[in-house]
Design an enzyme around this catalytic site. Sequence first.
Site, mmCIF file in Angstrom:
data_model
loop_
_atom_site.group_PDB
_atom_site.id
_atom_site.type_symbol
_atom_site.label_atom_id
_atom_site.label_comp_id
_atom_site.label_asym_id
_atom_site.label_seq_id
_atom_site.Cartn_x
_atom_site.Cartn_y
_atom_site.Cartn_z
ATOM 1 N N CYS A 192 -7.182 -0.972 12.808
ATOM 2 C CA CYS A 192 -6.587 -2.102 12.079
ATOM 3 C C CYS A 192 -6.000 -3.147 13.029
ATOM 4 C CB CYS A 192 -5.467 -1.634 11.166
ATOM 5 S SG CYS A 192 -5.948 -0.467 9.921
ATOM 6 N N ASN A 226 0.881 -1.181 0.000
ATOM 7 C CA ASN A 226 0.000 0.000 0.000
ATOM 8 C C ASN A 226 0.912 1.222 0.000
ATOM 9 O OD1 ASN A 226 0.413 1.141 2.739
ATOM 10 N ND2 ASN A 226 -0.530 -0.758 3.479
ATOM 11 N N ASN A 236 -8.033 -7.576 9.799
ATOM 12 C CA ASN A 236 -8.099 -8.256 8.504
ATOM 13 C C ASN A 236 -8.335 -9.766 8.597
ATOM 14 O OD1 ASN A 236 -5.652 -5.919 7.753
ATOM 15 N ND2 ASN A 236 -7.636 -5.920 6.765
ATOM 16 N N ASP A 238 -12.125 0.552 6.571
ATOM 17 C CA ASP A 238 -11.899 1.047 7.938
ATOM 18 C C ASP A 238 -10.844 2.149 8.010
ATOM 19 O OD1 ASP A 238 -9.490 -0.338 7.793
ATOM 20 O OD2 ASP A 238 -9.855 -1.595 9.554
ATOM 21 N N HIS A 249 -8.757 0.169 2.522
ATOM 22 C CA HIS A 249 -9.736 -0.639 3.272
ATOM 23 C C HIS A 249 -10.811 0.334 3.768
ATOM 24 C CE1 HIS A 249 -6.568 -3.854 4.564
ATOM 25 N NE2 HIS A 249 -7.405 -4.422 3.707
HETATM 26 N N1 ARG Z 1 0.237 -3.420 5.944
HETATM 27 C C1 ARG Z 1 -1.112 -3.854 6.020
HETATM 28 C C2 ARG Z 1 -1.670 -4.090 4.621
HETATM 29 O O1 ARG Z 1 -1.382 -3.319 3.743
HETATM 30 C C3 ARG Z 1 -1.958 -2.890 6.780
HETATM 31 C C4 ARG Z 1 -3.356 -3.374 7.024
HETATM 32 C C5 ARG Z 1 -4.232 -2.365 7.676
HETATM 33 N N2 ARG Z 1 -5.430 -2.953 8.086
HETATM 34 C C6 ARG Z 1 -6.658 -2.388 8.033
HETATM 35 N N3 ARG Z 1 -7.647 -3.018 8.569
HETATM 36 N N4 ARG Z 1 -6.868 -1.262 7.401
HETATM 37 O O2 ARG Z 1 -2.383 -5.018 4.349
#
Ligand code: ARG
Length: 281
Positions: A275, A30, A81, A184, A182
């Site tokens: 998260c 990301n 997640n 969230d 995401h």
């Molecule tokens: N580094 C993780 C990813 O890119 C961060 C996840 C963040 N989680 C969330 N529920 N927004 O997958």
Amino acid sequence: MAAPLKSATNAVKKILMTRPTYFTVKYSINPWMDPSVPVNEEKAGKQWETLKSALESAGAAIEVLEPNGAENFPDLVFAANAAVVRGKRAYLANFHYAERKGEKFFFDRWFKENGYETVGDDEIAFEGAGDALWAQKNRSKLFCGVGPRTDARALDDVAKKLKNDEPFTVFGCQLVDPRFYHIDTCFCPLNEEVAIWYPKAFDQVSQHNMKNEIELVAVNEKDAKNFACNAVVVGKNVVMNQGSDETGKTLEKLGYKPIFVDMSEFIKSGGSAKCCTLLLE
Ligand code: ARG
């Protein structure tokens, strides 16, 4: 840290968190992740403990997943997640990126060991509660982010496999800004009637449809980038990354109490307070 507001109801929120034993940034999936920017792992550990204490003081009961054997999965700390949960059934994530696919094993094991039935689909990308937020206590309405990580086909599959005897409604919301990959990261229901959000993270049609479902209060771009929407609501307390003062004032006007914690190390991975948590009960 400010004293949390006590809830009028005695319903305890049960939340799962993964200990950040192996948390770091060693790949980039990301726009926030840059493996050349070092993570201070000791600081991350302290921030995680502070977050956990803040949630407990706010009235949540925290379950901890110990990441034994998960040294190759630095993002396992983002328990949001893992799955979306309804009753004693967990619809497990099927991660979009290869780097995170192996996390499923650890989350599946935890759920089974803790009395949950696990369901899901190995063909349809879906990233758990990162892309699936309940707006109601009885879990009758689910807002799902679609696009970057979650396939639109997940909407019907989640509805089918989690409905049990009580069907619920699923709303698909198309995410369009890579920074908010995401749901969230850009939308946070406070209760059944009102949510905070960053509207530009969604396409026009989704913005329109979401407004018909729930009252929406916008956060500014600065606070959105500071993960203001990535907040954990426990009763009247809203636990979030520090530095979103304007959103803090907005929450106070809505009768909520912002509780700020420092999430700097996790933001290097594109995640913040919400998260790191998964709503169980
Ligand atoms: N580094 C993780 C990813 O890119 C961060 C996840 C963040 N989680 C969330 N529920 N927004 O997958």
